[in-house]
Design a protein around this motif. Structure first.
Motif, PDB file in Angstrom:
ATOM      1  N   UNK A 120       0.820  -1.213   0.000  1.00  0.00           N
ATOM      2  CA  UNK A 120       0.000   0.000   0.000  1.00  0.00           C
ATOM      3  C   UNK A 120       0.852   1.261   0.000  1.00  0.00           C
ATOM      4  N   UNK A 121       2.102   1.137   0.407  1.00  0.00           N
ATOM      5  CA  UNK A 121       3.018   2.283   0.411  1.00  0.00           C
ATOM      6  C   UNK A 121       3.897   2.351  -0.834  1.00  0.00           C
ATOM      7  N   UNK A 122       3.647   1.503  -1.796  1.00  0.00           N
ATOM      8  CA  UNK A 122       4.458   1.495  -3.014  1.00  0.00           C
ATOM      9  C   UNK A 122       3.834   2.400  -4.078  1.00  0.00           C
ATOM     10  N   UNK A 123       3.333   3.531  -3.647  1.00  0.00           N
ATOM     11  CA  UNK A 123       2.698   4.499  -4.533  1.00  0.00           C
ATOM     12  C   UNK A 123       3.715   5.529  -5.009  1.00  0.00           C
ATOM     13  N   UNK A 124       3.267   6.464  -5.820  1.00  0.00           N
ATOM     14  CA  UNK A 124       4.172   7.501  -6.324  1.00  0.00           C
ATOM     15  C   UNK A 124       4.597   8.456  -5.215  1.00  0.00           C
ATOM     16  N   UNK A 125       3.814   8.530  -4.140  1.00  0.00           N
ATOM     17  CA  UNK A 125       4.194   9.359  -2.993  1.00  0.00           C
ATOM     18  C   UNK A 125       4.914   8.545  -1.918  1.00  0.00           C
ATOM     19  N   UNK A 126       4.998   7.237  -2.097  1.00  0.00           N
ATOM     20  CA  UNK A 126       5.643   6.387  -1.109  1.00  0.00           C
ATOM     21  C   UNK A 126       4.819   6.179   0.137  1.00  0.00           C
ATOM     22  N   UNK A 127       3.495   6.368   0.031  1.00  0.00           N
ATOM     23  CA  UNK A 127       2.648   6.249   1.216  1.00  0.00           C
ATOM     24  C   UNK A 127       1.234   5.860   0.819  1.00  0.00           C
ATOM     25  N   UNK A 128       0.548   5.231   1.756  1.00  0.00           N
ATOM     26  CA  UNK A 128      -0.855   4.873   1.593  1.00  0.00           C
ATOM     27  C   UNK A 128      -1.469   4.661   2.960  1.00  0.00           C
ATOM     28  N   UNK A 129      -2.707   4.190   2.989  1.00  0.00           N
ATOM     29  CA  UNK A 129      -3.400   3.934   4.252  1.00  0.00           C
ATOM     30  C   UNK A 129      -3.930   2.511   4.254  1.00  0.00           C
ATOM     31  N   UNK A 130      -3.756   1.840   5.376  1.00  0.00           N
ATOM     32  CA  UNK A 130      -4.178   0.453   5.538  1.00  0.00           C
ATOM     33  C   UNK A 130      -5.334   0.385   6.526  1.00  0.00           C
ATOM     34  N   UNK A 131      -6.409  -0.293   6.125  1.00  0.00           N
ATOM     35  CA  UNK A 131      -7.582  -0.442   6.977  1.00  0.00           C
ATOM     36  C   UNK A 131      -7.749  -1.899   7.368  1.00  0.00           C
ATOM     37  N   UNK A 132      -7.500  -2.205   8.635  1.00  0.00           N
ATOM     38  CA  UNK A 132      -7.747  -3.533   9.182  1.00  0.00           C
ATOM     39  C   UNK A 132      -9.126  -3.511   9.834  1.00  0.00           C
ATOM     40  N   UNK A 133     -10.047  -4.324   9.316  1.00  0.00           N
ATOM     41  CA  UNK A 133     -11.403  -4.365   9.856  1.00  0.00           C
ATOM     42  C   UNK A 133     -11.612  -5.694  10.565  1.00  0.00           C
ATOM     43  N   UNK A 134     -12.170  -5.639  11.754  1.00  0.00           N
ATOM     44  CA  UNK A 134     -12.341  -6.857  12.534  1.00  0.00           C
ATOM     45  C   UNK A 134     -13.373  -7.772  11.891  1.00  0.00           C
ATOM     46  N   UNK A 135     -13.288  -9.041  12.237  1.00  0.00           N
ATOM     47  CA  UNK A 135     -14.205 -10.035  11.672  1.00  0.00           C
ATOM     48  C   UNK A 135     -15.651  -9.684  11.967  1.00  0.00           C
ATOM     49  N   UNK A 136     -15.933  -9.273  13.190  1.00  0.00           N
ATOM     50  CA  UNK A 136     -17.315  -8.986  13.561  1.00  0.00           C
ATOM     51  C   UNK A 136     -17.862  -7.754  12.848  1.00  0.00           C
ATOM     52  N   UNK A 137     -17.011  -6.787  12.556  1.00  0.00           N
ATOM     53  CA  UNK A 137     -17.481  -5.633  11.797  1.00  0.00           C
ATOM     54  C   UNK A 137     -17.815  -6.048  10.369  1.00  0.00           C
ATOM     55  N   UNK A 138     -16.939  -6.838   9.766  1.00  0.00           N
ATOM     56  CA  UNK A 138     -17.235  -7.292   8.402  1.00  0.00           C
ATOM     57  C   UNK A 138     -18.466  -8.189   8.391  1.00  0.00           C
ATOM     58  N   UNK A 139     -18.624  -9.024   9.367  1.00  0.00           N
ATOM     59  CA  UNK A 139     -19.806  -9.873   9.447  1.00  0.00           C
ATOM     60  C   UNK A 139     -21.079  -9.035   9.511  1.00  0.00           C
ATOM     61  N   UNK A 140     -21.005  -7.917  10.221  1.00  0.00           N
ATOM     62  CA  UNK A 140     -22.184  -7.062  10.390  1.00  0.00           C
ATOM     63  C   UNK A 140     -22.575  -6.327   9.119  1.00  0.00           C
ATOM     64  N   UNK A 141     -21.680  -6.293   8.125  1.00  0.00           N
ATOM     65  CA  UNK A 141     -21.953  -5.563   6.882  1.00  0.00           C
ATOM     66  C   UNK A 141     -22.769  -6.370   5.875  1.00  0.00           C
ATOM     67  N   UNK A 142     -22.870  -7.693   6.084  1.00  0.00           N
ATOM     68  CA  UNK A 142     -23.465  -8.567   5.083  1.00  0.00           C
ATOM     69  C   UNK A 142     -24.641  -9.340   5.668  1.00  0.00           C
ATOM     70  N   UNK A 143     -25.715  -9.426   4.882  1.00  0.00           N
ATOM     71  CA  UNK A 143     -26.841 -10.248   5.308  1.00  0.00           C
ATOM     72  C   UNK A 143     -26.450 -11.695   5.453  1.00  0.00           C
ATOM     73  N   UNK A 144     -25.621 -12.177   4.532  1.00  0.00           N
ATOM     74  CA  UNK A 144     -25.062 -13.530   4.589  1.00  0.00           C
ATOM     75  C   UNK A 144     -23.563 -13.411   4.423  1.00  0.00           C
ATOM     76  N   UNK A 145     -22.819 -13.784   5.441  1.00  0.00           N
ATOM     77  CA  UNK A 145     -21.369 -13.568   5.462  1.00  0.00           C
ATOM     78  C   UNK A 145     -20.560 -14.810   5.124  1.00  0.00           C
ATOM     79  N   UNK A 146     -21.161 -15.991   5.246  1.00  0.00           N
ATOM     80  CA  UNK A 146     -20.394 -17.219   5.220  1.00  0.00           C
ATOM     81  C   UNK A 146     -19.938 -17.720   3.874  1.00  0.00           C
ATOM     82  N   UNK A 147     -20.353 -17.102   2.783  1.00  0.00           N
ATOM     83  CA  UNK A 147     -19.936 -17.562   1.465  1.00  0.00           C
ATOM     84  C   UNK A 147     -19.718 -16.380   0.540  1.00  0.00           C
ATOM     85  N   UNK A 148     -18.896 -16.577  -0.494  1.00  0.00           N
ATOM     86  CA  UNK A 148     -18.649 -15.507  -1.442  1.00  0.00           C
ATOM     87  C   UNK A 148     -19.911 -15.083  -2.170  1.00  0.00           C
TER      88      UNK A 148
END
Length: 316
Positions: A246-274
């Motif tokens: 993520x930092x291999x940009x033209x500015x040498x920087x980026x932002x990384x977002x680590x989202x917890x499992x429970x937050x991602x689970x809460x975003x989807x009506x059905x989380x268990x399959x693609x």
């Protein structure tokens, strides 16, 4: 967009940001990535060259590189009429969205990556179409590595290549073609496995501040009970290594977002399959009644933060 084959190659803006915890115990000393454990492959090149896992069967990657950048500075061109609602100058659209551990590795990051890049959530092996249903959706360069869990007789963890070891040529091209980048990850906090948490890291401090401010402004911290944490310097997940993709940009920087499992689970009506995640992103269900609020809150916040960043604005 390219489908590749190895064979073919917060009260105030300042207060909102400053109120977020700056911790190490929550993020390195007490948090592990979702695919924690010894990695089998030390690089993408090693994985791609392996006979143990086959592209299109066990894993795949999708990307788009070369999105046109339009520069139109209304402040320097008095004859140009600025569109309604646009600030003095138009933003420089040059932010890549990446998901290094998509598919079944860090579930939900594939769907978030495509959405934030301005595309529909197409099935693996198909080419995503531009999102024409969301007003103002911007198509951006993106890159994703995805595991195809339905075809894996063994756990997917061996396919987890750390971000600092990512040497995928498409990933390097996508990030190197843009000024900025946002990477999407998933993890399970060891100190509180059921926490809904976002851990913000990376080397682009201005983008980090814009993201923190946007998450607070869109109600994730106040209305939805999401803990937003800015990773401390000693955190194992702070994403500040220059070698991190993520930092291999033209500015040498980026932002990384680590989202917890429970937050991602809460975003989807059905989380268990693609297939379930593709169809139910932001769709309420009995198990995720607030999925619309979590999904749209997160997506809208990241879009706003990136837009502000591309305009040269800072949340301090």
């Amino acid at each position: 967009m390219n489908l590749t084959s190895r064979r073919t190659l917060l009260a105030s803006v300042a207060a909102a940001a400053s109120a977020l915890p700056l911790v190490n115990d929550l993020a390195g000393n007490g948090s592990t990535a979702a695919a924690a454990g010894p990695a089998e492959f030390a690089s993408n090149a090693a994985l791609y060259s392996s006979d143990a896992y086959e592209e299109g069967v066990n894993w795949m990657r999708r990307f788009r590189c070369g999105a046109p950048v339009t520069l139109n500075d209304y402040a320097k061109d008095p004859a140009a009429a600025a569109p309604l609602g646009v600030l003095t100058s138009a933003p420089v659209r040059s932010t890549a969205i990446i998901a290094p551990h998509g598919g079944g590795l860090e579930a939900g990051t594939t769907e978030l990556c495509l959405t934030l890049a301005g595309y529909d959530r197409a099935e693996p092996g198909t080419e995503p179409e531009p999102d024409t249903d969301t007003p103002g959706a911007v198509q951006r360069d993106y890159w994703m590595f995805e595991t195809l869990t339905a075809s894996l007789p063994s756990p997917v963890e061996p396919l987890h290549v750390t971000s600092t070891n990512c040497d995928d040529p498409a990933a390097l091209a996508v990030c190197g073609n843009n000024l900025y980048a946002v990477s999407l990850h998933g993890y399970r906090p060891d100190d509180e496995p059921l926490a809904k948490r976002i851990l913000i890291g990376g080397r682009d401090q201005r983008l980090i501040r814009n993201l923190a401010r946007a998450f607070a402004r869109h109600g994730l911290t106040s209305s939805l009970g999401v803990e937003v944490v800015v990773a401390g310097a000693s955190s194992e997940l702070n994403g500040d290594d220059p070698a991190n993709i993520v930092n291999r940009t033209r500015t040498g920087a980026g932002a990384q977002l680590e989202t917890s499992t429970e937050l991602r689970r809460a975003m989807f009506g059905t989380f268990g399959s693609g297939s379930g995640r593709r169809k139910t992103a932001g769709v309420a269900s009995a198990t995720a009644p607030d999925a619309p609020a979590y999904w749209h809150g997160f997506v809208d916040a990241v879009r706003e933060a990136v837009d502000r960043h591309e305009r040269g604005l800072d949340s301090l």
